[in-house]
Design a protein around this motif. Structure first.
Motif, PDB file in Angstrom:
ATOM      1  N   UNK A 282       5.716   5.180  -8.610  1.00 41.24           N
ATOM      2  CA  UNK A 282       6.712   5.827  -7.771  1.00 41.24           C
ATOM      3  C   UNK A 282       6.583   5.523  -6.295  1.00 41.24           C
ATOM      4  N   UNK A 283       5.717   4.599  -5.910  1.00 45.13           N
ATOM      5  CA  UNK A 283       5.547   4.232  -4.510  1.00 45.13           C
ATOM      6  C   UNK A 283       5.606   2.720  -4.384  1.00 45.13           C
ATOM      7  N   UNK A 284       5.771   2.251  -3.127  1.00 46.82           N
ATOM      8  CA  UNK A 284       5.654   0.817  -2.891  1.00 46.82           C
ATOM      9  C   UNK A 284       4.215   0.389  -3.167  1.00 46.82           C
ATOM     10  N   UNK A 285       4.033  -0.884  -3.470  1.00 45.84           N
ATOM     11  CA  UNK A 285       2.703  -1.411  -3.755  1.00 45.84           C
ATOM     12  C   UNK A 285       1.786  -1.169  -2.563  1.00 45.84           C
ATOM     13  N   UNK A 286       0.558  -0.730  -2.823  1.00 47.78           N
ATOM     14  CA  UNK A 286      -0.380  -0.386  -1.759  1.00 47.78           C
ATOM     15  C   UNK A 286      -1.531  -1.380  -1.704  1.00 47.78           C
ATOM     16  N   UNK A 287      -2.286  -1.325  -0.614  1.00 48.98           N
ATOM     17  CA  UNK A 287      -3.449  -2.189  -0.467  1.00 48.98           C
ATOM     18  C   UNK A 287      -4.478  -1.917  -1.562  1.00 48.98           C
ATOM     19  N   UNK A 320       2.276  -6.916   3.339  1.00 53.13           N
ATOM     20  CA  UNK A 320       1.054  -6.161   3.062  1.00 53.13           C
ATOM     21  C   UNK A 320      -0.082  -7.092   2.650  1.00 53.13           C
ATOM     22  N   UNK A 321       0.246  -8.119   1.875  1.00 57.58           N
ATOM     23  CA  UNK A 321      -0.787  -8.983   1.310  1.00 57.58           C
ATOM     24  C   UNK A 321      -1.342  -9.989   2.308  1.00 57.58           C
ATOM     25  N   UNK A 322      -0.576 -10.360   3.318  1.00 55.94           N
ATOM     26  CA  UNK A 322      -0.982 -11.455   4.204  1.00 55.94           C
ATOM     27  C   UNK A 322      -2.394 -11.319   4.761  1.00 55.94           C
ATOM     28  N   UNK A 323      -2.769 -10.177   5.348  1.00 56.35           N
ATOM     29  CA  UNK A 323      -4.129 -10.094   5.904  1.00 56.35           C
ATOM     30  C   UNK A 323      -5.223 -10.086   4.828  1.00 56.35           C
ATOM     31  N   UNK A 327      -8.581 -17.820  -0.680  1.00 63.37           N
ATOM     32  CA  UNK A 327      -8.435 -18.870  -1.696  1.00 63.37           C
ATOM     33  C   UNK A 327      -8.634 -18.332  -3.098  1.00 63.37           C
ATOM     34  N   UNK A 328      -9.191 -17.119  -3.231  1.00 63.57           N
ATOM     35  CA  UNK A 328      -9.371 -16.510  -4.550  1.00 63.57           C
ATOM     36  C   UNK A 328      -8.557 -15.234  -4.701  1.00 63.57           C
ATOM     37  N   UNK A 329      -7.700 -14.944  -3.734  1.00 63.81           N
ATOM     38  CA  UNK A 329      -6.831 -13.763  -3.793  1.00 63.81           C
ATOM     39  C   UNK A 329      -5.433 -14.208  -3.400  1.00 63.81           C
ATOM     40  N   UNK A 395       1.333 -16.544   9.862  1.00 61.47           N
ATOM     41  CA  UNK A 395       0.131 -17.312   9.492  1.00 61.47           C
ATOM     42  C   UNK A 395      -1.103 -16.761  10.190  1.00 61.47           C
ATOM     43  N   UNK A 396      -0.932 -16.307  11.426  1.00 61.30           N
ATOM     44  CA  UNK A 396      -2.073 -15.802  12.192  1.00 61.30           C
ATOM     45  C   UNK A 396      -2.625 -14.500  11.618  1.00 61.30           C
ATOM     46  N   UNK A 397      -1.844 -13.807  10.786  1.00 61.10           N
ATOM     47  CA  UNK A 397      -2.319 -12.550  10.198  1.00 61.10           C
ATOM     48  C   UNK A 397      -3.351 -12.771   9.093  1.00 61.10           C
ATOM     49  N   UNK A 398      -3.443 -13.984   8.563  1.00 61.16           N
ATOM     50  CA  UNK A 398      -4.363 -14.265   7.459  1.00 61.16           C
ATOM     51  C   UNK A 398      -5.782 -14.296   7.997  1.00 61.16           C
ATOM     52  N   UNK A 399      -6.644 -13.473   7.441  1.00 57.26           N
ATOM     53  CA  UNK A 399      -8.016 -13.363   7.948  1.00 57.26           C
ATOM     54  C   UNK A 399      -8.812 -14.643   7.725  1.00 57.26           C
TER      55      UNK A 399
END
Length: 619
Positions: A282-287, A320-323, A327-329, A395-399
């Motif tokens: 019932x919610x948006x996908x979370x971290x 949400x996923x960007x940060x 290579x394995x996520x 792109x800069x948000x990717x850790x």
């Protein structure tokens, strides 16, 4: 005292199994898992496999998590193993207190209350009062086996019906409130049922423990779906519907994990053979939910409706996923046809229709570009600049900086590709006299001039000069391209062969990678070839200059390398680089593999035809 499950889950999550097991035996990567010779029985061929949260030996049957490994490998007791791992993970082991013991007893009681409620709901589904709910499930195409497997039930229509059902078991109203099955009344009103006249969906955690329920009302009542409230057992942000079954399918059957939008989508996909289906609650996908997905597989697939709401949900998930990606996520995305959901698609087209969608899933990079391009439409300089800034910012948000750089390269490449003018499509048709004309109009008479011949040898020399001039200006490329330079087949006794040998000889003994040092060395050892490569009008005027952009320099080098090698040799180079990257798993080998892949794909697309190549003087 039994330790709290959430503490043990946190301890396991903070203990990387490959590193822990690597203290006892050598581990090597095998796909997305690791393998080793079993430390518990003598073997020469590895049969001991290490997954994200457990290990298993196919030789002796040893199996368990990080705690079990310490107990078996070091002969430690359970408390000793927990203490050792907690110290390494920086966690404090909870101390036994009366309050903690009471909380644990209450949690055990809540699980028992929920299981009793589930049995009551399932019984009601088979009674006359639950007939409407059972008919609904059967009309939706669910089999009796699926209904039983998911524990579906009926809440009953009367207020207080559940409390009356469970009272003979000694379950009090207070416990039903704590378990999220009833809510406190307002003022002097007694507690009221949270679910009534609803089809009931049990919600279990990743270990298969019942933690809450969801309910669907029949007819036009609102809200259509109701989920249980936050309780000591249940958090909407951390749980996924169907995760216990999906986790089992992902590990045992290598099923692809698919995130759908609702309960019925998940159940329909499981029934159709897609055992890795789950859904948010019932919610948006979370971290937290993304983390749970990545604990099962490295690349789950997010499945969204093809309408505006689905597009917005996909965009939120991508941001949400960007940060968090590495290579394995990774993530992949599927957009359903307009007006369809997984349930309806499987009914109309069978499992094959949904499998075809999964096979064409888009990677996160593609979804990200489409999302940002939709936010910054238009072809004006201002709109294009805004889009480019947005792509760079994303792109800069990717850790992971290496991965972020590759994302930036890919997104910016696509940005420039999207801004190119399409080539004119020319159609030639014969006229009545048999001559050819363009676009339906007669063309000018043919002049019958001889076509200029192409000197392939001279073209190859110019390409080699471009590549070597770039290397002269940017010797920092040499660690990445040394092996490729060795593979070039240059004419013996030629200037390009002499210069290439000189560059490689300097690199083998040099302690720095400075252009001035390289060119000074060649001025003494190969002055003629050096002057040839840097002659005015050659390749040394732009990409060989010190202020050229590194990404553009690297891409141009591999572009000209692709010219010189040819498709067959490039394919062999790429396959060898792919093997090297799998073995080494480091940034240089990955970058070399990616550049060779780009060159090979460009060769196959025809981008390396002479019509498309930049002339040497343009550099």
């Amino acid at each position: 005292m039994a330790l709290p499950p959430n503490f043990l889950d946190e301890l396991r999550a903070r203990t990387p199994l490959p590193a822990l097991i690597g203290r006892k035996t050598k581990v090597t990567r095998s796909g997305r898992q690791w393998k080793a010779c079993c430390p518990f029985h003598g073997e020469k061929t590895p049969s001991f496999y290490i997954y994200d949260d457990h290990f298993h030996c196919f030789g002796c049957g040893a199996h368990g998590d990080a705690i079990a490994f310490v107990m078996q490998a070091e002969g430690a007791s359970f408390p000793e193993a927990v203490e050792r791992l907690a110290n390494e993970a920086g966690l404090d082991v909870p101390k036994a207190t009366p309050q903690q013991a009471k909380r644990e007893a209450e949690q055990r009681d809540l699980h028992a209350v929920l299981e009793a409620a589930a049995e009551a709901f399932q019984r009601r589904l088979r009674l006359p009062e639950g007939r409407a709910g059972l008919d609904y499930l059967l009309k939706r195409g669910l089999s009796e086996d699926t209904i039983r497997r998911f524990g579906l039930g009926w809440s009953g229509g009367g207020r207080g019906a559940l409390a009356a059902d469970l009272k003979p078991l000694g379950i009090e109203t207070r416990q039903l409130v704590e378990a999220g099955l009833m809510r406190e009344g307002e003022g002097d009103s007694p507690p009221a049922d949270l679910f009534f006249n609803r089809v009931m969906f049990p919600i279990r955690d990743r270990r298969g423990r019942l933690v809450s329920f969801g309910g669907r009302v029949l007819g036009d009542g609102q809200p259509k779906y109701v989920n249980g409230p936050e309780t000591p057992l249940f958090s909407k942000r951390r749980n996924l519907y169907g995760i216990d079954l999906a986790r089992d399918a992902a590990f045992k059957q290598k099923a692809r994990v698919v995130v759908a939008e609702g309960y019925m989508d998940v159940i329909a996909l499981h029934q159709a053979g897609f055992g890795g289906a789950v859904a948010p609650l019932g919610t948006a996908l979370t971290e937290e939910q993304l983390t749970e997905l990545w604990r099962m597989v490295p690349e789950p697939v997010l499945c969204f409706d093809g309408d505006g709401a689905g597009t917005r949900a996909a965009a939120r998930s991508a941001e949400l996923a960007l940060p968090l990606i590495s290579t394995e996520r990774m993530l992949a995305f599927v957009a359903l046809p307009a007006g369809e959901d997984p349930d309806s698609l499987v009914k109309k087209g069978g499992p094959g229709a949904f499998q075809a969608l999964l096979d064409s899933a888009k990677p996160l990079s593609g979804v990200l570009f489409d999302m940002l391009a939709a936010r910054h439409p238009g072809a004006t300089p201002e709109a294009r600049a805004a889009l480019k800034h947005a792509l760079e910012d994303a792109s800069a948000q990717i850790a992971d900086k290496a991965l972020g750089a590759e994302y930036r390269r890919l997104l910016i490449d696509r940005f420039y590709e999207s801004g190119r003018r399409p080539r004119e499509q020319r159609a030639f048709v014969p006229n009545q006299g048999g001559a050819w004309k363009k676009g339906g109009r007669a063309g000018p008479p043919a002049l019958n001039l001889p076509a200029p011949g192409i000197d392939n040898t001279q073209a190859a020399r110019e390409r080699a000069r471009c590549l070597l001039a770039i290397t002269l200006g940017h010797p920092w490329l040499l660690p990445e391209v040394e092996e490729a330079l060795h593979q070039l087949e240059l004419p013996p006794d030629s200037e390009e062969a002499a210069l290439c040998a000189g560059i490689l000889g300097w690199f083998s003994q040099s302690e720095t990678l400075e252009a001035a040092a390289l060119q000074a060395y060649l001025a003494d050892t190969a002055p003629g070839p050096l002057g040839w490569a840097l002659a005015p009008g050659g390749a040394g005027t732009r990409l060989g200059a010190p202020d050229a952009q590194p990404a553009e320099v690297s891409r141009a080098w591999w572009h000209f390398f692709g010219f010189l090698r040819g498709e067959d040799a490039l394919r062999e180079d790429f396959e060898a680089a792919q093997r090297d990257w799998i073995a080494a798993n480091d940034a240089p080998s990955q970058n070399r593999m990616l550049r060779l892949m780009e060159a090979l794909m460009a060769q196959r697309r025809g981008d390396m035809d002479d019509d498309d190549a930049e002339p040497a003087g343009a550099l």
